[in-house]
Design an enzyme around this catalytic site. Sequence first.
Site, short mmCIF file in Angstrom:
data_model
loop_
_atom_site.label_atom_id
_atom_site.label_comp_id
_atom_site.label_asym_id
_atom_site.label_seq_id
_atom_site.Cartn_x
_atom_site.Cartn_y
_atom_site.Cartn_z
CG HIS A 224 -1.93 -1.00 1.36
ND1 HIS A 224 -2.05 -1.83 2.44
CD2 HIS A 224 -2.94 -1.34 0.52
CE1 HIS A 224 -3.09 -2.63 2.28
NE2 HIS A 224 -3.64 -2.37 1.11
NE ARG B 158 -2.63 -7.47 -5.10
CZ ARG B 158 -3.48 -7.76 -4.15
NH1 ARG B 158 -3.07 -7.91 -2.92
NH2 ARG B 158 -4.76 -7.92 -4.41
CB SER C 289 -4.19 -6.70 4.43
OG SER C 289 -3.77 -5.44 4.02
CE LYS D 70 -13.41 -8.04 2.84
NZ LYS D 70 -12.27 -7.35 2.23
O1 PNS Z 1 -8.53 -3.24 0.11
P1 PNS Z 1 -9.72 -3.80 -0.64
O2 PNS Z 1 -10.65 -4.51 0.33
O3 PNS Z 1 -9.32 -4.65 -1.79
O4 PNS Z 1 -10.51 -2.52 -1.24
C1 PNS Z 1 -11.71 -2.66 -1.98
C2 PNS Z 1 -12.46 -1.33 -1.99
C3 PNS Z 1 -12.72 -0.89 -0.56
C4 PNS Z 1 -11.60 -0.27 -2.68
C5 PNS Z 1 -13.80 -1.53 -2.76
O5 PNS Z 1 -14.48 -2.58 -2.21
C6 PNS Z 1 -14.66 -0.27 -2.72
O6 PNS Z 1 -14.43 0.66 -3.47
N1 PNS Z 1 -15.66 -0.25 -1.79
C7 PNS Z 1 -16.52 0.90 -1.57
C8 PNS Z 1 -17.98 0.60 -1.93
C9 PNS Z 1 -18.20 0.83 -3.42
O7 PNS Z 1 -18.04 1.93 -3.93
N2 PNS Z 1 -18.59 -0.27 -4.10
C10 PNS Z 1 -18.81 -0.25 -5.53
C11 PNS Z 1 -17.52 -0.52 -6.30
S1 PNS Z 1 -17.79 -0.44 -8.05
#
Ligand code: PNS
Length: 162
Positions: A17, A90, A127, A41
């Site tokens: 990150h 990644r 993570s 979660k």
């Molecule tokens: O670290 P992560 O868990 O891989 O991050 C994923 C994250 C939080 C970036 C993604 O789940 C997200 O953008 N969540 C916010 C809710 C949202 O906007 N959902 C629609 C995505 S198109």
Amino acid sequence: MRRAVCPGSFDPITNGHLDIIERASKLYDVVHVAVLINKNKQGLFTVEERIALIEETCARYGNIEVESHHGLLVDFCKERGIPAIIKGLRAVSDFDYELQMAQMNHGLSGVETLFVPTSPTYSFLSSSLVKEVASYGGDVSHLLPATVHSRLVERIAERQAQ
Ligand code: PNS
């Protein structure tokens, strides 16, 4: 002010990150790090703890703002006038889902997503994997800032003692 957001769960922040946040901080005037709250979660760290760890480890970049958000990422962007989401890629396996989210977010609001290729040093890093390896006593100290590593080891010991 040119603004971008680095979103994620950051449970906890890793060197992978930090690599992306640092590179974004060189391209934008202000980089918002958004800790997205996912009620489904159960995190190892609370959102407040995650924010504190990010603030501590990103302070040296000088242009980082850290906040949590419950809801859509595009709403976070709209409320703050942020036109760009920065995501680390990644491997090819990340691409399908990231592409879907980028297209959905663009369709919802016009916010662009820019992909930054992760440093090869961290291409395997997440993570979740760090937490799993650490929970079985594996050494993950080279994958996390020192302060995050010691908090992780403490937290896992607390959980295992319960
Ligand atoms: O670290 P992560 O868990 O891989 O991050 C994923 C994250 C939080 C970036 C993604 O789940 C997200 O953008 N969540 C916010 C809710 C949202 O906007 N959902 C629609 C995505 S198109």
